[in-house]
Design an enzyme around this catalytic site. Structure first.
Site, PDB file in Angstrom:
ATOM      1  N   GLY A 151     -25.257 -23.447  13.385  1.00  0.00           N
ATOM      2  CA  GLY A 151     -25.754 -24.291  14.465  1.00  0.00           C
ATOM      3  C   GLY A 151     -26.820 -25.219  13.928  1.00  0.00           C
ATOM      4  CB  THR A 173     -35.004 -27.383  13.146  1.00  0.00           C
ATOM      5  OG1 THR A 173     -35.937 -26.711  14.009  1.00  0.00           O
ATOM      6  CG2 THR A 173     -34.421 -26.384  12.156  1.00  0.00           C
ATOM      7  CD  GLU A 174     -33.863 -32.706  13.306  1.00  0.00           C
ATOM      8  OE1 GLU A 174     -33.458 -31.526  13.340  1.00  0.00           O
ATOM      9  OE2 GLU A 174     -33.574 -33.490  12.381  1.00  0.00           O
ATOM     10  CD  GLU A 175     -35.220 -27.372  20.525  1.00  0.00           C
ATOM     11  OE1 GLU A 175     -35.831 -26.945  21.523  1.00  0.00           O
ATOM     12  OE2 GLU A 175     -34.545 -28.425  20.542  1.00  0.00           O
ATOM     13  CG  ASP A 204     -26.859 -22.367  24.487  1.00  0.00           C
ATOM     14  OD1 ASP A 204     -27.655 -21.918  25.333  1.00  0.00           O
ATOM     15  OD2 ASP A 204     -25.879 -23.066  24.790  1.00  0.00           O
ATOM     16  CG  ASN A 255     -16.176 -21.364  17.402  1.00  0.00           C
ATOM     17  OD1 ASN A 255     -17.217 -20.713  17.341  1.00  0.00           O
ATOM     18  ND2 ASN A 255     -15.365 -21.287  18.434  1.00  0.00           N
ATOM     19  CD  GLU A 287     -23.899 -28.600  15.849  1.00  0.00           C
ATOM     20  OE1 GLU A 287     -23.475 -28.531  17.023  1.00  0.00           O
ATOM     21  OE2 GLU A 287     -24.948 -28.056  15.467  1.00  0.00           O
TER      22      GLU A 287
END
Length: 259
Positions: A77, A232-234, A157, A134, A100
């Site tokens: 991810g 990471t951006e998150e 998520d 996946n 991803e």
């Protein structure tokens, strides 16, 4: 899986991406995608290769991989690829692969890697790439038993609804799979800003007989840990907003050691 995820689209955004590909770094506004994807419905991304066949395709992804080289670091991810880029620079002698499920996001990471290569004349990110995969269904098709040294699950998520917990990327069943792919001594890194999800990942990792928690002292000496919040951006967004992160880092152990 697919190494190129544009799928031949000729829309305006695709044309703009093609025109700017050799000029500048990719821009997220041309790669818009949903924030999340349902991995249980993404059956069209099932890999149909074996690890042996997949290894033959490494030259399509990495610049001049050494004969016999194997991917040993995976960001599951990977989002927009911040961690993949950072890991490739921190570990230049390892092959780093981002996985991803969202097509446009994966394409963005691929272009980001290529841009880094062009700007550095191949010195940076030669050992990095991203695939549209996946990961909840295909990992044993890509990697051999005990092949991986590090697996990263950063800000996954949370799937808040109880009925959707089976979609979470850390479950007992999936940990069995990760334990199969990780070499003994390999590390699984997880982090989230959702407390309930952090507790969930801790409980599942703690209960699994093939994983043991890495001590804080060891983590202080692990350079990869420093990237969990900033790579990471998150993670950067959580830091800017003053959020709290919940980190769980575990080591793959031999079954006999767990008794």
């Amino acid at each position: 899986f697919t190494t190129m995820s544009d799928g031949g689209r000729t829309g305006k955004a695709a044309r703009v991406r093609e025109e700017t590909r050799d000029k500048a770094a990719p821009k997220k506004k041309f790669y818009r995608a949903r924030a999340h994807s349902n991995p249980l419905n993404a059956g069209n991304l099932d890999a149909t290769v074996t690890p042996e066949e997949f290894e033959q395709r490494l030259p399509e992804m990495f610049l001049h991989p050494e004969e016999g080289a194997q991917i040993d670091m995976v960001d599951v991810g990977c989002g927009f690829g911040g961690l993949v880029i950072a890991l490739s620079k921190l570990y230049p002698n390892n092959l780093v692969l981002g996985l991803e499920i969202r097509a446009k996001v994966c394409e963005f990471v691929q272009e980001r890697v290529r841009t880094e290569r062009r700007r550095s004349n191949g010195k940076h990110c030669a050992n990095a790439f991203a695939l549209r995969v996946n990961a909840m269904k295909c990992l044993p098709n890509l990697f051999r038993k005990g092949q991986l040294k590090k697996m990263f699950f950063l800000f996954p998520d949370p799937h808040f609804k109880v009925s959707n917990h089976r979609r979470r990327v850390i479950t007992t069943k999936l940990l069995d799979e990760y334990a199969f792919l990780l070499k003994v001594g390999g590390i699984i890194y997880t982090i989230t800003d959702v407390e309930e999800l952090g507790d969930w990942m801790h409980e599942h990792l703690e209960a699994h007989p093939l994983f043991e928690k890495v001590s804080d002292e060891e983590l202080d000496d692990d350079p990869a840990v420093q990237l969990l919040e900033t790579g990471t951006e998150e993670g950067q967004k959580v830091r800017r907003n003053g959020g709290t992160n919940h980190r769980n880092v575990y080591r793959r152990i031999n079954y006999l050691e767990s008794e």
